[in-house]
Scaffold this active site. Sequence first.
Site, mmCIF file in Angstrom:
data_model
loop_
_atom_site.group_PDB
_atom_site.id
_atom_site.type_symbol
_atom_site.label_atom_id
_atom_site.label_comp_id
_atom_site.label_asym_id
_atom_site.label_seq_id
_atom_site.Cartn_x
_atom_site.Cartn_y
_atom_site.Cartn_z
ATOM 1 N N ASN A 10 5.795 20.930 -36.826
ATOM 2 C CA ASN A 10 6.504 20.491 -35.628
ATOM 3 C C ASN A 10 7.847 21.212 -35.568
ATOM 4 O O ASN A 10 8.759 20.888 -36.321
ATOM 5 C CB ASN A 10 6.693 18.968 -35.673
ATOM 6 C CG ASN A 10 7.467 18.448 -34.478
ATOM 7 O OD1 ASN A 10 7.638 19.154 -33.477
ATOM 8 N ND2 ASN A 10 7.935 17.212 -34.567
ATOM 9 N N LYS A 12 10.016 21.190 -33.235
ATOM 10 C CA LYS A 12 11.032 20.406 -32.513
ATOM 11 C C LYS A 12 11.792 21.305 -31.526
ATOM 12 O O LYS A 12 11.198 22.198 -30.922
ATOM 13 C CB LYS A 12 11.951 19.697 -33.501
ATOM 14 C CG LYS A 12 11.164 18.833 -34.499
ATOM 15 C CD LYS A 12 12.035 17.965 -35.360
ATOM 16 C CE LYS A 12 11.172 17.143 -36.310
ATOM 17 N NZ LYS A 12 11.978 16.225 -37.131
ATOM 18 N N HIS A 96 6.369 10.350 -31.775
ATOM 19 C CA HIS A 96 7.256 10.766 -32.863
ATOM 20 C C HIS A 96 8.499 9.877 -32.861
ATOM 21 O O HIS A 96 8.968 9.444 -31.807
ATOM 22 C CB HIS A 96 7.644 12.236 -32.695
ATOM 23 C CG HIS A 96 8.331 12.818 -33.884
ATOM 24 N ND1 HIS A 96 9.659 12.581 -34.161
ATOM 25 C CD2 HIS A 96 7.871 13.606 -34.887
ATOM 26 C CE1 HIS A 96 9.980 13.220 -35.276
ATOM 27 N NE2 HIS A 96 8.921 13.842 -35.739
ATOM 28 N N GLU A 98 11.525 10.415 -33.130
ATOM 29 C CA GLU A 98 12.635 10.888 -32.300
ATOM 30 C C GLU A 98 12.384 10.584 -30.835
ATOM 31 O O GLU A 98 13.325 10.305 -30.077
ATOM 32 C CB GLU A 98 12.843 12.384 -32.544
ATOM 33 C CG GLU A 98 13.380 12.664 -33.935
ATOM 34 C CD GLU A 98 13.090 14.060 -34.439
ATOM 35 O OE1 GLU A 98 13.434 14.328 -35.602
ATOM 36 O OE2 GLU A 98 12.505 14.876 -33.688
ATOM 37 N N GLU A 168 5.322 8.621 -40.709
ATOM 38 C CA GLU A 168 6.602 9.296 -40.907
ATOM 39 C C GLU A 168 7.708 8.257 -41.041
ATOM 40 O O GLU A 168 8.205 7.759 -40.038
ATOM 41 C CB GLU A 168 6.883 10.258 -39.758
ATOM 42 C CG GLU A 168 6.498 9.733 -38.365
ATOM 43 C CD GLU A 168 7.235 10.434 -37.259
ATOM 44 O OE1 GLU A 168 7.461 11.633 -37.378
ATOM 45 O OE2 GLU A 168 7.619 9.762 -36.289
ATOM 46 N N GLY A 174 14.394 14.540 -41.886
ATOM 47 C CA GLY A 174 15.601 15.337 -41.775
ATOM 48 C C GLY A 174 16.732 14.894 -42.672
ATOM 49 O O GLY A 174 17.843 15.395 -42.557
ATOM 50 N N SER A 214 10.285 14.944 -44.670
ATOM 51 C CA SER A 214 10.892 15.866 -45.632
ATOM 52 C C SER A 214 9.880 16.400 -46.644
ATOM 53 O O SER A 214 10.142 16.451 -47.848
ATOM 54 C CB SER A 214 12.073 15.196 -46.348
ATOM 55 O OG SER A 214 13.114 14.892 -45.447
ATOM 56 N N GLY A 236 11.302 20.498 -40.758
ATOM 57 C CA GLY A 236 12.169 21.628 -41.105
ATOM 58 C C GLY A 236 11.489 22.738 -41.866
ATOM 59 O O GLY A 236 11.734 23.929 -41.607
#
Length: 253
Positions: A10, A12, A96, A98, A168, A174, A214, A236
């Site tokens: 992902n 993002k 998600h 976020e 998640e 993050g 992570s 990430g």
Amino acid sequence: MTRRPFVCGNWKMNTNAAEAEALAKAVRSEIGEGEDVDVAVAPPFTNLDRVAHALGDSSLRLAAQDVHWEAKGAFTGAVSIDMLEALCVTSVIIGHSERRSLFGETDADCRRKVDAVLGRELQVILCVGESLEQREASQTLEVVGRQLEAGLEGVQDDQVPRVVVAYEPVWAIGTGKTASPDQAQEVHAFLRGRLAARFGPEPAAGIRLQYGGSVKPGNARELFAQPDIDGGLIGGAALKAADFAAIVAAARS
């Protein structure tokens, strides 16, 4: 039941068009071909076309980070399933953390999106997860159970093979923190049990459960070794082709 691992990167809100094309080509080169694991990347909407061309006829799949449940209309800033299908998207990430926390997406919104995606023969990656406050209050299973049941409320039996669930933990996204393999497995086993109660033991045994929070080359192998963890939804680390390839390799082992 043997489940083929599934790793999705992902990206993002990262990469412009040129950067996305370069990253997609690097990922394709690093990972190569193989039928032992499914791999997808989810670039920003603006880069889907460039990435689709960069992936070409490889086995890598294209995913979208979100979608609107309506086919068309006055929904400024939204993207429809027709638009995604035209760009060769095969999977859509829904719910998600976020999207839930920053954009106010509700369980009901997720359910409508899941219904729309599965109604068009695409694969859905439904995300569930708890905040740090909810984990410390021992509410983890209550929260993920509610999100799971709400998101899959309208799913029909013949659509189950196109369902993927990603756990998640919000507190691990993050932040550099990662749920321990035992913590992650506990939640995945719980989710598998809820899926069995909803769809039956055999269909539930075939649903792939990803871990997202992570995941890095250094911890991926131990996480993916857990019996109910079937790959990862990678944030990430998916922005570096070598790191993402190392995580895919961990899923293959």
